[in-house]
Design an enzyme around this catalytic site. Structure first.
Site, PDB file in Angstrom:
ATOM      1  CE  LYS A  54      -3.736  -2.403   2.330  1.00  0.00           C
ATOM      2  NZ  LYS A  54      -4.379  -2.652   3.647  1.00  0.00           N
ATOM      3  CD  GLN A  98      -3.066  -4.084   6.820  1.00  0.00           C
ATOM      4  OE1 GLN A  98      -3.330  -3.120   6.228  1.00  0.00           O
ATOM      5  NE2 GLN A  98      -3.341  -5.151   6.392  1.00  0.00           N
ATOM      6  CG  ASP A 124      -9.762  -0.068   5.341  1.00  0.00           C
ATOM      7  OD1 ASP A 124      -9.779  -0.608   4.292  1.00  0.00           O
ATOM      8  OD2 ASP A 124      -9.026  -0.437   6.273  1.00  0.00           O
TER       9      ASP A 124
HETATM   10  N1  GUN Z   1      -6.450  -6.610   6.600  1.00  0.00           N
HETATM   11  C1  GUN Z   1      -6.615  -7.448   5.386  1.00  0.00           C
HETATM   12  N2  GUN Z   1      -7.227  -6.734   4.406  1.00  0.00           N
HETATM   13  C2  GUN Z   1      -7.091  -5.311   5.030  1.00  0.00           C
HETATM   14  C3  GUN Z   1      -7.946  -4.286   4.639  1.00  0.00           C
HETATM   15  O1  GUN Z   1      -8.341  -4.132   3.333  1.00  0.00           O
HETATM   16  N3  GUN Z   1      -8.034  -3.267   5.485  1.00  0.00           N
HETATM   17  C4  GUN Z   1      -7.679  -3.322   6.702  1.00  0.00           C
HETATM   18  N4  GUN Z   1      -7.659  -2.099   7.268  1.00  0.00           N
HETATM   19  N5  GUN Z   1      -7.072  -4.356   7.076  1.00  0.00           N
HETATM   20  C5  GUN Z   1      -6.924  -5.315   6.307  1.00  0.00           C
END
Ligand code: GUN
Length: 312
Positions: A54, A98, A124
């Site tokens: 990311k 995350q 998100d």
């Molecule tokens: N953990 C695995 N995929 C994601 C996601 O798309 N967003 C977040 N915040 N955590 C994750």
């Protein structure tokens, strides 16, 4: 028959080029790039990889992308304080915490931390405000994986309206928002989960089948109506030779990869499904790159909204 490959990587690249231009225009107009703060608590190896990707993509297309790290020993209060700092920061338009947070933080820690994110920075789409807006079909910030899947189906001209969509998985981050987005596009939607009886029979009714359960190769030929579009959200690291051998026949390049590396990344959909489905997303290179792209699109949207621009 061999299913048409739905190339998420190619779509992600094309969308990122568009976003790059829009980010440059934002930066020129406002004297700063749109900013994303990613909170990573602890040292979960899968999270390390996701977050690295990311940050890399964000940086490459012109965002300010900051990693805000806390040690595994961090408390819930430490994490809430960090989110609060990002909520107040003028440089950060988007905040992503995350998941998963360290187990030691407590069972409801994740919900409490997500709840504390300012909804206008919730890239998100996980805060109660944004989930409510999604249900009412007026959300600006929608969970990234489901919105990426809708983009892919549209780009590949896979009809949604009037068709039967089955989603396997009911997580807050993928299954539930996916079902709602498909419903908003006039699909008839069934959501399946670990307690669904006759799972294969239910799935075989699907014109569009989305698998988001985290079980390698769960979706076999018996789950798939001939010609259906199958979307594989699974990202499972297989380290067990028996599992790898149950998924790939001898001589398959992915099995060779497993034998040389000791692990292989596989989805929830068994490779044999390619013989039955009409269209199928690969793993890797299907849904994953789109999730990151949608995160970038959400961050740009959040930045524009915070700057008072109308958001498309
Ligand atoms: N953990 C695995 N995929 C994601 C996601 O798309 N967003 C977040 N915040 N955590 C994750």
């Amino acid at each position: 028959m061999s299913a048409r490959v739905l190339d998420g990587q190619a779509l992600a690249r094309a969308m990122q080029e568009e976003i790059r231009d829009e980010v440059a225009a934002f930066t020129a107009q406002h004297g700063r790039p749109p900013g994303l703060g990613i909170v990573l608590v602890g040292d979960n190896p899968a999270s390390e990889i996701y977050v690295r990707n990311k940050l890399k993509t964000g940086g490459e297309i012109g965002f300010r992308a900051d990693l805000e790290r806390l040690p595994a020993s961090a408390t819930l209060a430490d994490t809430l304080a960090l989110v609060e700092r990002l909520n107040r920061s003028d440089a950060h338009d988007g905040i992503l915490v995350q998941s998963p947070l360290p187990k030691a933080m407590g069972a409801d820690a994740e919900q409490r931390v997500f709840d504390s994110i300012a909804p206008e920075k919730d890239v998100d789409g996980l805060t109660p405000v944004n989930v409510g807006l999604l249900v009412q079909k007026r959300a600006a910030l929608v969970s990234c994986t489901p919105s990426g899947i809708i983009e892919l189906l549209d780009r590949e001209r896979i009809q949604i309206a009037g068709r039967h969509a089955v989603v396997i998985g009911r997580s807050d981050i993928v299954g539930k928002p996916m079902a709602i987005l498909l419903l908003h596009r006039d699909a008839t939607v069934t959501v399946c989960h670990s307690r669904t009886p006759n799972l294969a029979d239910v799935c075989r009714g699907a014109d569009v089948l989305v698998a988001a359960v985290g079980r390698p190769g769960l979706v076999t030929k018996e789950f798939v109506k001939p010609g259906a579009a199958v979307v594989d959200v699974g990202m499972n690291k297989v380290t067990d030779a028996k599992v790898a051998e149950s998924l790939f026949t001898d001589g398959h390049p992915r099995l060779a990869l497993f034998r040389s590396k000791g692990s292989v990344l596989v989805g929830d959909v068994h490779p044999e499904v390619a013989d039955v489905a009409g269209a199928l997303t690969p793993v890797p290179g299907g849904v994953g790159p789109l999730t990151i792209t949608m995160l970038m699109r959400n961050t740009l949207r959040a930045a524009r909204a915070r700057a008072g621009q109308t958001v498309s």
